[in-house]
Scaffold this motif. Structure first.
Motif, PDB file in Angstrom:
ATOM      1  N   SER A 117       0.724  -1.350  -0.091  1.00  0.00           N
ATOM      2  CA  SER A 117      -0.231  -0.074   0.006  1.00  0.00           C
ATOM      3  C   SER A 117       0.836   1.331   0.046  1.00  0.00           C
ATOM      4  CB  SER A 117      -0.803  -0.087   1.140  1.00  0.00           C
ATOM      5  OG  SER A 117      -0.098  -0.183   2.324  1.00  0.00           O
ATOM      6  N   GLY A 118       2.116   1.116  -0.094  1.00  0.00           N
ATOM      7  CA  GLY A 118       3.207   2.361  -0.158  1.00  0.00           C
ATOM      8  C   GLY A 118       3.415   2.702  -1.389  1.00  0.00           C
ATOM      9  N   LYS A 119       4.702   3.499  -1.413  1.00  0.00           N
ATOM     10  CA  LYS A 119       5.102   3.981  -2.831  1.00  0.00           C
ATOM     11  C   LYS A 119       6.452   3.585  -2.453  1.00  0.00           C
ATOM     12  CE  LYS A 119       5.325   8.457  -0.674  1.00  0.00           C
ATOM     13  NZ  LYS A 119       4.884   9.715  -0.738  1.00  0.00           N
ATOM     14  N   VAL A 120       7.320   3.719  -3.845  1.00  0.00           N
ATOM     15  CA  VAL A 120       8.606   3.281  -3.663  1.00  0.00           C
ATOM     16  C   VAL A 120       9.513   4.162  -4.719  1.00  0.00           C
ATOM     17  CG1 VAL A 120      10.508   1.641  -4.232  1.00  0.00           C
ATOM     18  CG2 VAL A 120       8.363   0.909  -3.240  1.00  0.00           C
ATOM     19  N   TYR A 121      10.451   4.612  -4.247  1.00  0.00           N
ATOM     20  CA  TYR A 121      11.465   5.589  -5.288  1.00  0.00           C
ATOM     21  C   TYR A 121      12.115   4.805  -6.049  1.00  0.00           C
ATOM     22  CZ  TYR A 121       9.164   9.442  -2.811  1.00  0.00           C
ATOM     23  OH  TYR A 121       8.381  10.508  -2.108  1.00  0.00           O
ATOM     24  N   CYS A 122      12.142   5.237  -7.382  1.00  0.00           N
ATOM     25  CA  CYS A 122      12.890   4.621  -8.291  1.00  0.00           C
ATOM     26  C   CYS A 122      13.713   5.093  -9.371  1.00  0.00           C
ATOM     27  CB  CYS A 122      12.155   3.602  -9.067  1.00  0.00           C
ATOM     28  SG  CYS A 122      11.155   2.491  -7.976  1.00  0.00           S
ATOM     29  N   GLU A 123      14.302   4.508 -10.069  1.00  0.00           N
ATOM     30  CA  GLU A 123      15.054   5.155 -11.505  1.00  0.00           C
ATOM     31  C   GLU A 123      14.709   4.316 -12.551  1.00  0.00           C
ATOM     32  OE1 GLU A 123      19.285   5.447 -10.580  1.00  0.00           O
ATOM     33  OE2 GLU A 123      18.856   6.788  -8.725  1.00  0.00           O
ATOM     34  N   VAL A 124      14.265   4.735 -13.701  1.00  0.00           N
ATOM     35  CA  VAL A 124      14.342   4.067 -15.107  1.00  0.00           C
ATOM     36  C   VAL A 124      15.407   4.219 -15.672  1.00  0.00           C
ATOM     37  CG1 VAL A 124      12.401   3.661 -16.585  1.00  0.00           C
ATOM     38  CG2 VAL A 124      11.757   4.557 -14.357  1.00  0.00           C
ATOM     39  N   TYR A 125      15.757   3.352 -16.640  1.00  0.00           N
ATOM     40  CA  TYR A 125      16.876   3.084 -17.282  1.00  0.00           C
ATOM     41  C   TYR A 125      16.351   2.335 -18.512  1.00  0.00           C
ATOM     42  CZ  TYR A 125      20.209   4.439 -13.764  1.00  0.00           C
ATOM     43  OH  TYR A 125      20.983   5.219 -12.798  1.00  0.00           O
ATOM     44  N   ARG A 126      17.094   2.633 -19.638  1.00  0.00           N
ATOM     45  CA  ARG A 126      16.959   1.946 -20.833  1.00  0.00           C
ATOM     46  C   ARG A 126      18.174   1.060 -21.033  1.00  0.00           C
ATOM     47  NH1 ARG A 126      14.023   3.069 -24.855  1.00  0.00           N
ATOM     48  NH2 ARG A 126      13.916   5.473 -24.497  1.00  0.00           N
ATOM     49  N   ILE A 127      18.159  -0.197 -21.103  1.00  0.00           N
ATOM     50  CA  ILE A 127      19.237  -1.192 -21.023  1.00  0.00           C
ATOM     51  C   ILE A 127      19.088  -2.258 -22.263  1.00  0.00           C
ATOM     52  CG2 ILE A 127      19.530  -1.034 -18.571  1.00  0.00           C
ATOM     53  CD1 ILE A 127      18.271  -3.886 -18.344  1.00  0.00           C
ATOM     54  N   ASP A 128      20.151  -2.909 -22.639  1.00  0.00           N
ATOM     55  CA  ASP A 128      20.033  -3.930 -23.862  1.00  0.00           C
ATOM     56  C   ASP A 128      19.810  -5.265 -23.241  1.00  0.00           C
ATOM     57  OD1 ASP A 128      22.500  -4.865 -22.661  1.00  0.00           O
ATOM     58  OD2 ASP A 128      23.892  -3.761 -24.066  1.00  0.00           O
ATOM     59  N   SER A 129      19.686  -6.281 -24.065  1.00  0.00           N
ATOM     60  CA  SER A 129      19.247  -7.541 -23.555  1.00  0.00           C
ATOM     61  C   SER A 129      20.450  -8.156 -22.873  1.00  0.00           C
ATOM     62  CB  SER A 129      18.722  -8.361 -24.947  1.00  0.00           C
ATOM     63  OG  SER A 129      19.971  -8.461 -25.601  1.00  0.00           O
ATOM     64  N   SER A 130      21.419  -7.924 -23.348  1.00  0.00           N
ATOM     65  CA  SER A 130      22.548  -8.430 -22.406  1.00  0.00           C
ATOM     66  C   SER A 130      22.675  -8.024 -20.874  1.00  0.00           C
ATOM     67  CB  SER A 130      24.067  -8.132 -23.186  1.00  0.00           C
ATOM     68  OG  SER A 130      25.095  -8.371 -22.424  1.00  0.00           O
ATOM     69  N   THR A 131      22.454  -6.818 -20.843  1.00  0.00           N
ATOM     70  CA  THR A 131      22.377  -6.246 -19.497  1.00  0.00           C
ATOM     71  C   THR A 131      21.374  -6.776 -18.859  1.00  0.00           C
ATOM     72  OG1 THR A 131      23.241  -4.290 -20.011  1.00  0.00           O
ATOM     73  CG2 THR A 131      22.106  -4.270 -17.923  1.00  0.00           C
ATOM     74  N   LEU A 132      20.027  -6.924 -19.375  1.00  0.00           N
ATOM     75  CA  LEU A 132      18.894  -7.638 -18.537  1.00  0.00           C
ATOM     76  C   LEU A 132      19.358  -9.131 -18.479  1.00  0.00           C
ATOM     77  CD1 LEU A 132      15.915  -7.251 -17.790  1.00  0.00           C
ATOM     78  CD2 LEU A 132      15.229  -8.341 -20.032  1.00  0.00           C
ATOM     79  N   GLY A 133      20.132  -9.954 -19.074  1.00  0.00           N
ATOM     80  CA  GLY A 133      20.501 -11.099 -18.796  1.00  0.00           C
ATOM     81  C   GLY A 133      21.191 -11.377 -17.806  1.00  0.00           C
ATOM     82  N   GLU A 134      22.218 -10.447 -17.448  1.00  0.00           N
ATOM     83  CA  GLU A 134      23.038 -10.338 -16.679  1.00  0.00           C
ATOM     84  C   GLU A 134      22.174 -10.252 -15.077  1.00  0.00           C
ATOM     85  OE1 GLU A 134      25.939  -7.582 -17.791  1.00  0.00           O
ATOM     86  OE2 GLU A 134      26.999  -8.952 -18.891  1.00  0.00           O
TER      87      GLU A 134
END
Length: 115
Positions: free
Chosen positions: A48-65
Motif C-alpha cells: 500500500s506504499g510507494k517506492v522511489y525508483c530510477e528508470v533506465y533503458r538497457i540492452d538484452s545483454s544487461t537484462l540477462g546479467e
C-alpha cells in the motif's frame, strides 16, 4: 527495453556499475508497493506504499546479467510495470518479509534515516 531500479542498482549505490551501459531516463515513484530492508539490498513487494525508483533503458545483454543476479535463486521475479517512460521491468521479491524492516519512506537512499 527499460528497467526500474529501486535499491543497490540506483546511482551511487553498491551495484550501480550494472547500469553503466544503460541510459538513465528519469526518476519515478511507483504506488502500490512496499520497500523492505534485506541488509545490503532491498526488496519490493506489492503493498500500500510507494517506492522511489530510477528508470533506465538497457540492452538484452544487461537484462540477462541482471536476471542471473536477481532471479537465479528464486529470490525475485521480473514483472512489467507502467511508467511515464513506457513499460519497464522490475524485480519483485518472492520470499516472506516477516521480521524485515519496512522502509516507510519508500526510498532506499534514506534507509539510514529510518528507525
Amino acid at each position: 527495453m527499460r528497467i526500474i531500479v529501486y535499491g543497490s542498482l540506483r546511482r551511487k549505490q553498491g551495484n550501480s556499475h550494472w547500469m553503466t551501459n544503460g541510459q538513465w531516463l528519469g526518476d519515478y515513484e511507483i504506488v502500490g508497493y512496499d520497500l523492505y530492508d534485506l541488509g545490503h539490498y532491498p526488496a519490493v513487494i506489492p503493498g500500500s506504499g510507494k517506492v522511489y525508483c530510477e528508470v533506465y533503458r538497457i540492452d538484452s545483454s544487461t537484462l540477462g546479467e541482471l536476471d542471473a543476479l536477481r532471479t537465479k535463486s528464486g529470490e525475485y521475479k521480473r514483472v512489467l510495470i507502467g511508467t511515464p517512460y513506457g513499460t519497464a521491468w522490475m524485480y519483485v521479491y518472492q520470499r516472506p518479509v516477516d521480521g524485515l524492516r519496512l522502509l516507510k519512506s519508500g526510498d532506499w537512499l534514506k534507509r539510514d534515516q529510518e528507525p
